[in-house]
Write a protein that holds these residues in place. Structure first.
Motif, mmCIF file in Angstrom:
data_model
loop_
_atom_site.group_PDB
_atom_site.id
_atom_site.type_symbol
_atom_site.label_atom_id
_atom_site.label_comp_id
_atom_site.label_asym_id
_atom_site.label_seq_id
_atom_site.Cartn_x
_atom_site.Cartn_y
_atom_site.Cartn_z
ATOM 1 N N ILE A 77 0.856 -1.187 0.000
ATOM 2 C CA ILE A 77 0.000 0.000 0.000
ATOM 3 C C ILE A 77 0.890 1.234 0.000
ATOM 4 O O ILE A 77 1.899 1.291 0.700
ATOM 5 C CB ILE A 77 -0.919 0.006 1.241
ATOM 6 C CG1 ILE A 77 -1.769 -1.255 1.274
ATOM 7 C CG2 ILE A 77 -1.795 1.243 1.255
ATOM 8 C CD1 ILE A 77 -2.515 -1.459 2.567
ATOM 9 N N TYR A 78 0.475 2.241 -0.784
ATOM 10 C CA TYR A 78 1.216 3.498 -0.888
ATOM 11 C C TYR A 78 0.241 4.653 -0.701
ATOM 12 O O TYR A 78 -0.859 4.635 -1.230
ATOM 13 C CB TYR A 78 1.889 3.628 -2.251
ATOM 14 C CG TYR A 78 2.946 2.581 -2.506
ATOM 15 C CD1 TYR A 78 4.278 2.854 -2.258
ATOM 16 C CD2 TYR A 78 2.612 1.324 -2.997
ATOM 17 C CE1 TYR A 78 5.254 1.905 -2.475
ATOM 18 C CE2 TYR A 78 3.576 0.362 -3.224
ATOM 19 C CZ TYR A 78 4.900 0.662 -2.969
ATOM 20 O OH TYR A 78 5.856 -0.278 -3.186
ATOM 21 N N VAL A 79 0.661 5.654 0.050
ATOM 22 C CA VAL A 79 -0.071 6.919 0.142
ATOM 23 C C VAL A 79 0.759 7.920 -0.638
ATOM 24 O O VAL A 79 1.862 8.274 -0.226
ATOM 25 C CB VAL A 79 -0.258 7.369 1.600
ATOM 26 C CG1 VAL A 79 -0.904 8.739 1.646
ATOM 27 C CG2 VAL A 79 -1.103 6.365 2.359
ATOM 28 N N GLY A 80 0.238 8.344 -1.780
ATOM 29 C CA GLY A 80 1.039 9.153 -2.686
ATOM 30 C C GLY A 80 2.148 8.290 -3.238
ATOM 31 O O GLY A 80 1.918 7.242 -3.830
ATOM 32 N N ASP A 81 3.393 8.699 -3.013
ATOM 33 C CA ASP A 81 4.553 7.928 -3.467
ATOM 34 C C ASP A 81 5.256 7.199 -2.332
ATOM 35 O O ASP A 81 6.297 6.598 -2.533
ATOM 36 C CB ASP A 81 5.564 8.869 -4.147
ATOM 37 C CG ASP A 81 5.008 9.461 -5.426
ATOM 38 O OD1 ASP A 81 4.161 8.825 -6.059
ATOM 39 O OD2 ASP A 81 5.436 10.578 -5.789
ATOM 40 N N PHE A 82 4.692 7.260 -1.136
ATOM 41 C CA PHE A 82 5.361 6.706 0.034
ATOM 42 C C PHE A 82 4.687 5.408 0.488
ATOM 43 O O PHE A 82 3.465 5.352 0.640
ATOM 44 C CB PHE A 82 5.363 7.731 1.166
ATOM 45 C CG PHE A 82 5.994 9.028 0.770
ATOM 46 C CD1 PHE A 82 7.374 9.131 0.651
ATOM 47 C CD2 PHE A 82 5.214 10.135 0.488
ATOM 48 C CE1 PHE A 82 7.969 10.318 0.267
ATOM 49 C CE2 PHE A 82 5.795 11.333 0.105
ATOM 50 C CZ PHE A 82 7.177 11.423 -0.016
ATOM 51 N N ALA A 83 5.498 4.396 0.735
ATOM 52 C CA ALA A 83 4.996 3.093 1.168
ATOM 53 C C ALA A 83 4.478 3.175 2.599
ATOM 54 O O ALA A 83 5.002 3.923 3.428
ATOM 55 C CB ALA A 83 6.095 2.045 1.063
ATOM 56 N N THR A 84 3.429 2.414 2.869
ATOM 57 C CA THR A 84 2.854 2.332 4.208
ATOM 58 C C THR A 84 2.306 0.921 4.387
ATOM 59 O O THR A 84 2.360 0.110 3.467
ATOM 60 C CB THR A 84 1.752 3.398 4.407
ATOM 61 O OG1 THR A 84 1.324 3.372 5.765
ATOM 62 C CG2 THR A 84 0.580 3.172 3.499
#
Length: 149
Positions: A77-84
């Motif tokens: 899962i990514y929020v924008g370009d950042f992995a979470t």
């Protein structure tokens, strides 16, 4: 490439290459464009001077940048370009939204076509748990492309 079919050098069907470039049409087009621009340039300039009053209206605020959640085929899962991950998704969304009201914020979800439905439902449940109720699903526009039924 042009061919000479008759001329002073020989018979009726003497074929030879004419390797000279004819630039006359090019020059004609360039001169016409030059004339058009010379006529149009003075019309584009403003010659009447006017002292404008100051604007009284407040400038409109820029619309907020949309927040995208991407779910890959393997469940990442990514929020924008950042992995979470699913546990920190709510905190990362609140950081991405900032001070805006999460109940009025629209979250765009992009999901791989081969991802598991349970991964999608986990994300949807986590969004609701954190107060994000407006969701938009992003798909590829395939108008005009032959797709399998």
């Amino acid at each position: 490439m042009a061919a000479k079919l008759a001329g002073p050098s020989g018979g009726r069907y003497d074929v030879g290459q004419n390797n000279e470039i004819n630039v006359t049409p090019f020059v004609d087009v360039m001169l016409v464009l030059l004339i058009i621009f010379m006529v149009a340039a003075p019309l584009a300039a403003v010659t009447i001077k006017v002292k404008l009053p100051p604007a009284a209206a407040k400038p409109a605020p820029n619309p907020p940048t949309p927040v995208y959640i991407s779910i890959k085929k393997n469940g990442n899962i990514y929020v924008g370009d950042f992995a979470t991950d699913i546990d920190s998704l709510g905190d990362d969304l609140h950081k991405a939204v900032g001070r805006r009201d999460p109940t009025k914020e629209r979250i765009f979800i992009r999901g791989d076509e081969e991802m598991l439905y349970q991964d999608f439902m986990r994300v949807m449940n986590k969004l609701q748990d954190n107060g994000f109720y407006s969701v938009a699903l992003v798909g590829e526009d395939r108008r005009g492309i032959n797709t399998k039924p």
